[in-house]
Design an enzyme around this catalytic site. Sequence first.
Site, mmCIF file in Angstrom:
data_model
loop_
_atom_site.group_PDB
_atom_site.id
_atom_site.type_symbol
_atom_site.label_atom_id
_atom_site.label_comp_id
_atom_site.label_asym_id
_atom_site.label_seq_id
_atom_site.Cartn_x
_atom_site.Cartn_y
_atom_site.Cartn_z
ATOM 1 N N ALA A 171 0.830 -1.209 0.000
ATOM 2 C CA ALA A 171 0.000 0.000 0.000
ATOM 3 C C ALA A 171 0.863 1.257 0.000
ATOM 4 O O ALA A 171 0.537 2.244 -0.677
ATOM 5 C CB ALA A 171 -0.935 -0.007 1.202
ATOM 6 N N ASP A 172 1.956 1.249 0.751
ATOM 7 C CA ASP A 172 2.852 2.407 0.780
ATOM 8 C C ASP A 172 3.419 2.691 -0.604
ATOM 9 O O ASP A 172 3.483 3.845 -1.041
ATOM 10 C CB ASP A 172 4.005 2.151 1.748
ATOM 11 N N ASN A 173 3.840 1.637 -1.286
ATOM 12 C CA ASN A 173 4.455 1.828 -2.595
ATOM 13 C C ASN A 173 3.440 2.243 -3.650
ATOM 14 O O ASN A 173 3.739 3.071 -4.520
ATOM 15 C CB ASN A 173 5.178 0.548 -3.019
#
Length: 401
Positions: A171-173
């Site tokens: 999700a961060d990426n």
Amino acid sequence: MTNDTNGPLDGLVVLEAGSMISGPTVGRFLADFGATVIKIEHPAFGDHIRRFGPQKDGVGLWHKYLSRNKQSITLNISTDEGAAVFEDLVGEADLLIENFRPGTLERWNVGWERLSEVNDDLVMLRMSGFGQTGPYAERPGFGTLAEAMSGFAYLNGFPDSPPLLPPTGLADNIAALFSTFAVMFALYHRDVHGGGGQYIDTSLIEPIFGLLGPQPLRYDQLGEIESRSGNRSTSSAPRNVYRTGDDRWVAISASAQPLAERTFDAIDRPDLKDDPRFETNEDRLEHVDELDAIIQDWMDDHSREEVLDAFEAADATLAPVYNVEDILNDEHYAAREAFLTVDDPDLGEAVVQNAFPKFSETPGRVDHLGPSLGEHNDAVYRDRLGYDESVVSDLEAEDVI
């Protein structure tokens, strides 16, 4: 790797007041393509990413990877003196990246309203778990929570297993990718259309939700909720991973009729093209257990190398399931220069992913891995901002930098 060509973002000045994965990943993308990215870290402990995950002799590998090509300065923004220095930095910047919990910069009196007065051309990227608005805005947010709430974990895994979280910061990426092109949209609007600065509000939950296909449309129009299907697809067959006779793994995706027919040729079963169970994609989906069993029986009798040769000869779609060792030994990855070796003062020679995508005239580059904490204080405070020795000494004495 060295390259005499300036990157396409040469001259862009970026402040990165972020920590861990999402914000610093945006900074990494921009730094790889020539932006000057000044990473602001707390003078006492720096970015938590320095101590996150695997380390070699106390050196965090995530930090070395995410902070490559950046400058590191120390600054305690939460103090009045630090906030004043922060404003000086913002005055010289094109872009500010921050992923504090919403309201943090406002509490330090350096929120958007104040910073836009300092620099009316500033583009400010604000990344957080749930966004700057809404009932969940002030909750702590991490990628794991976004992977759960976006619908991803519900879809990931096998029908008879619990929802499955990814093993890395997915999700961060994804949020970082969306944020990077959002930043470029804002800069294009400013620099090409003569617009001013603006802020961008990115949550972790919306980008990954947006990549999961037409699920809202499917639910709205058909009343269907997609659930876990393991390595199979609900849209086409065959699509799965299979174990070869030498205990390796391969993946097949035959999403179009010609590809399915070539798969039948590759496993020496051209007769399956006329089998009423497998003639069309709908037939294959209905009889997917039988189809997978036939393919697996053939795989049991062949090594992975034999499987690869057979599918290549049939022009069918199959790939080996690689681990990182396989990737670093693969001739295609090597030919594409997808990874490279960088000299680092802490690690020695170190292998990392290269900058990509490839540009014909202004390629990205990796000049160095993550710097030491505050390594560029002199270059930024004295050379860029023009602070004299006494000012810098006073700030150091007060633990502001």
